[in-house]
Every structure is written in C-alpha cells, then in structure tokens.
Scaffold this motif. Structure first.
Motif, PDB file in Angstrom:
ATOM      1  N   ASP A  19     -27.903 -14.310  29.121  1.00  0.00           N
ATOM      2  CA  ASP A  19     -28.165 -13.509  27.924  1.00  0.00           C
ATOM      3  C   ASP A  19     -28.789 -14.394  26.843  1.00  0.00           C
ATOM      4  OD1 ASP A  19     -26.966 -11.325  29.160  1.00  0.00           O
ATOM      5  OD2 ASP A  19     -25.066 -11.555  28.082  1.00  0.00           O
ATOM      6  N   ALA A  21     -29.594 -14.094  22.595  1.00  0.00           N
ATOM      7  CA  ALA A  21     -29.433 -13.327  21.363  1.00  0.00           C
ATOM      8  C   ALA A  21     -30.734 -13.334  20.578  1.00  0.00           C
ATOM      9  CB  ALA A  21     -28.316 -13.933  20.505  1.00  0.00           C
ATOM     10  N   LYS A  22     -30.954 -12.287  19.795  1.00  0.00           N
ATOM     11  CA  LYS A  22     -32.139 -12.217  18.939  1.00  0.00           C
ATOM     12  C   LYS A  22     -32.224 -13.501  18.112  1.00  0.00           C
ATOM     13  CE  LYS A  22     -34.394  -9.520  15.367  1.00  0.00           C
ATOM     14  NZ  LYS A  22     -34.398  -8.274  14.599  1.00  0.00           N
ATOM     15  N   GLU A  24     -32.792 -16.484  19.310  1.00  0.00           N
ATOM     16  CA  GLU A  24     -32.454 -17.660  20.115  1.00  0.00           C
ATOM     17  C   GLU A  24     -33.699 -18.239  20.793  1.00  0.00           C
ATOM     18  OE1 GLU A  24     -29.328 -18.922  23.678  1.00  0.00           O
ATOM     19  OE2 GLU A  24     -29.198 -16.917  22.800  1.00  0.00           O
ATOM     20  N   ASP A  95     -32.182  -8.878  21.399  1.00  0.00           N
ATOM     21  CA  ASP A  95     -31.226  -9.327  22.406  1.00  0.00           C
ATOM     22  C   ASP A  95     -31.810  -9.074  23.793  1.00  0.00           C
ATOM     23  OD1 ASP A  95     -29.417 -10.029  20.423  1.00  0.00           O
ATOM     24  OD2 ASP A  95     -28.238  -8.187  20.623  1.00  0.00           O
ATOM     25  N   ARG A  97     -30.804  -9.329  27.914  1.00  0.00           N
ATOM     26  CA  ARG A  97     -29.681  -9.426  28.846  1.00  0.00           C
ATOM     27  C   ARG A  97     -30.092 -10.122  30.146  1.00  0.00           C
ATOM     28  NH1 ARG A  97     -26.679  -9.666  25.390  1.00  0.00           N
ATOM     29  NH2 ARG A  97     -26.355  -7.929  24.007  1.00  0.00           N
TER      30      ARG A  97
END
Length: 122
Positions: A19, A21-22, A24, A95, A97
């Motif tokens: 995953d 995250a926004k 990252e 985000d 996944r």
C-alpha cells in the motif's frame, strides 16, 4: 515495493506490491540525460515511448520502473523531475492499494487532458 506484470489492455504495467498513502514516495529513479541534439534521433526508435522531456530541449530515460508506468488521464501517481539531482520521483497522488496498477499522466500534470501520441486505453 513495485512489480512489473502484464495488464489486461495496456501490455505491461507497474503494480503496487504494498500500500502507498497519498503523498508517499513510490520510487526515485536516476535518469540518463539525452542531449537536445540527440533527442530527434529518439523519435525514430522504440525509446520514443519511454523517454521524458527534460530540462530545455533535452530528454531523459529513467532507470528503474519510472519509464514503464502506463499513462492515464485519471492517474493515481504523479512524477516530479529533479534536474539538480538527475532523478524522477514518483509520488502517490491518491491512496494506492497493494495489487493496483500505478499510472501517471504523461502530460506532466495529473489533470492535463491534452492528447498524447497514442490511443489511450482507460
């Protein structure tokens, strides 16, 4: 972590193996800068589909996975060119996944709907 695999309609693509995250950092890719005098030669090769416009009229081939991300007009990632360090950073725009394909907008801005040089499959 990233993985290269076949997509259903776009050939190969880069997929998240974790995953993100926004905001990252997904990848930092060093580039090979192509002098502007040699960029015109690229359009006669398969590298046309893999190079980035760079500073001025030069170009760049990104190492790692950066030159292999597929285009989307609704990308989940963006790229930032760092001319001083000769790298391209791929950043999560939303985000992402594990198992999801990571896409960028080849026009440089996530919301740029300008035509690209091929038929876009979404």
């Amino acid at each position: 972590m990233l993985v290269l695999r076949d997509t259903e309609i776009k050939g190969r693509g880069i997929f998240a193996h974790q995953d993100f995250a926004k905001g990252e950092l997904i990848e930092t890719a060093p580039v090979i800068v192509i002098p502007k005098q040699q960029v015109k030669l690229i359009v006669k090769t398969v590298l046309l589909n893999y190079y980035f416009g760079w500073h001025g009229e030069s170009g760049a081939i990104a190492l790692g996975f950066a030159s292999l991300f597929n285009h989307s007009y609704h990308p989940n990632a963006l790229y930032i060119k760092n001319f001083a360090k000769s790298v391209i950073e791929i950043i999560a725009h939303q985000d992402i996944r594990k198992g999801q394909e990571i896409t960028i907008n080849y026009n440089g801005q996530v919301d740029d709907q300008s035509p690209v040089w091929f038929d876009v499959e979404e």
